[in-house]
Design an enzyme around this catalytic site. Sequence first.
Site, short mmCIF file in Angstrom:
data_model
loop_
_atom_site.label_atom_id
_atom_site.label_comp_id
_atom_site.label_asym_id
_atom_site.label_seq_id
_atom_site.Cartn_x
_atom_site.Cartn_y
_atom_site.Cartn_z
N HIS A 1 -10.16 -5.24 -3.38
CA HIS A 1 -8.82 -5.42 -2.80
C HIS A 1 -8.95 -5.85 -1.35
CE1 HIS A 1 -10.09 -1.21 -2.48
NE2 HIS A 1 -9.44 -1.16 -1.33
N ASN B 1 -12.75 -3.41 2.49
CA ASN B 1 -13.70 -2.32 2.58
C ASN B 1 -14.59 -2.34 1.34
OD1 ASN B 1 -12.56 -1.25 4.99
ND2 ASN B 1 -10.95 -0.27 3.79
N ASP C 1 0.85 -1.19 0.00
CA ASP C 1 0.00 0.00 0.00
C ASP C 1 0.89 1.24 0.00
OD1 ASP C 1 -3.21 0.53 1.00
OD2 ASP C 1 -1.79 2.20 1.14
N ILE C 2 0.48 2.25 -0.75
CA ILE C 2 1.29 3.47 -0.88
C ILE C 2 1.30 4.29 0.42
CG2 ILE C 2 -0.45 5.11 -1.73
CD1 ILE C 2 1.58 5.78 -4.01
N GLU D 1 -12.43 3.23 -1.16
CA GLU D 1 -11.96 4.37 -1.97
C GLU D 1 -11.72 3.97 -3.42
OE1 GLU D 1 -8.50 5.98 -0.10
OE2 GLU D 1 -9.58 6.38 1.76
N VAL D 2 -11.15 2.80 -3.61
CA VAL D 2 -10.79 2.37 -4.97
C VAL D 2 -11.79 1.29 -5.41
CG1 VAL D 2 -9.00 1.38 -6.43
CG2 VAL D 2 -8.36 2.87 -4.52
N HIS E 1 -6.84 -5.84 2.18
CA HIS E 1 -5.69 -5.30 2.90
C HIS E 1 -5.15 -6.39 3.82
CE1 HIS E 1 -6.79 -0.90 2.26
NE2 HIS E 1 -7.95 -1.48 2.01
P1 5GP Z 1 -9.80 1.36 0.42
O1 5GP Z 1 -10.07 2.54 1.30
O2 5GP Z 1 -10.47 1.52 -0.94
O3 5GP Z 1 -10.13 0.06 1.08
O4 5GP Z 1 -8.25 1.31 0.22
C1 5GP Z 1 -7.57 1.84 -0.87
C2 5GP Z 1 -6.10 1.75 -0.55
O5 5GP Z 1 -5.36 1.97 -1.73
C3 5GP Z 1 -5.61 2.79 0.48
O6 5GP Z 1 -5.04 2.12 1.60
C4 5GP Z 1 -4.58 3.60 -0.31
O7 5GP Z 1 -3.48 3.99 0.47
C5 5GP Z 1 -4.18 2.65 -1.43
N1 5GP Z 1 -3.75 3.32 -2.66
C6 5GP Z 1 -4.37 4.34 -3.28
N2 5GP Z 1 -3.70 4.70 -4.38
C7 5GP Z 1 -2.63 3.84 -4.48
C8 5GP Z 1 -1.56 3.71 -5.41
O8 5GP Z 1 -1.44 4.43 -6.40
N3 5GP Z 1 -0.64 2.73 -5.17
C9 5GP Z 1 -0.75 1.90 -4.07
N4 5GP Z 1 0.20 0.98 -3.94
N5 5GP Z 1 -1.73 2.01 -3.18
C10 5GP Z 1 -2.67 2.97 -3.37
#
Ligand code: 5GP
Length: 121
Positions: free
Chosen positions: A104, A91, A33-34, A99-100, A106
């Site tokens: 995915h 999530n 994760d970034i 968010e994405v 984690h």
């Molecule tokens: P969500 O909130 O959708 O469950 O998690 C999305 C995750 O994607 C977040 O933890 C965020 O830090 C990670 N993320 C967003 N953009 C990028 C990216 O460009 N590269 C990587 N490696 N992780 C990302």
Amino acid sequence: MAYDSNNIFARILRGEIPCKKVHEDQHTLAFHDIQPKAPVHVLVIPKGAYVSWDDFHERASDAEQAALSRAVGMVARLMGVAEGGYRVICNVGRDGLQEVPHLHLHVLGGRTLGRMIGKPD
Ligand code: 5GP
């Protein structure tokens, strides 16, 4: 939530954006994760275009579903957290604060992770 083929993970899968890869096979990709929330914070994604866990469960083949499950376990071992423990979070949607819009998981570990669910921000 509709699948947006320009979401950031779709772009990582197409090689348009770099990632720090941990594991890859025919059906899955795992990368750091970034913005890590723990010493170990790896995202495990299917290569197919699935938005959520329920979307994946409904449309993915048995081979894709088995591969995602195996990849999570493999990542835990590769990252050295299998023994000490870890957490797998998925999530989904508005209430899950996803968010994405590409499924995915984690995988978090490397320290005690605190309680399972926090209060809303
Ligand atoms: P969500 O909130 O959708 O469950 O998690 C999305 C995750 O994607 C977040 O933890 C965020 O830090 C990670 N993320 C967003 N953009 C990028 C990216 O460009 N590269 C990587 N490696 N992780 C990302």
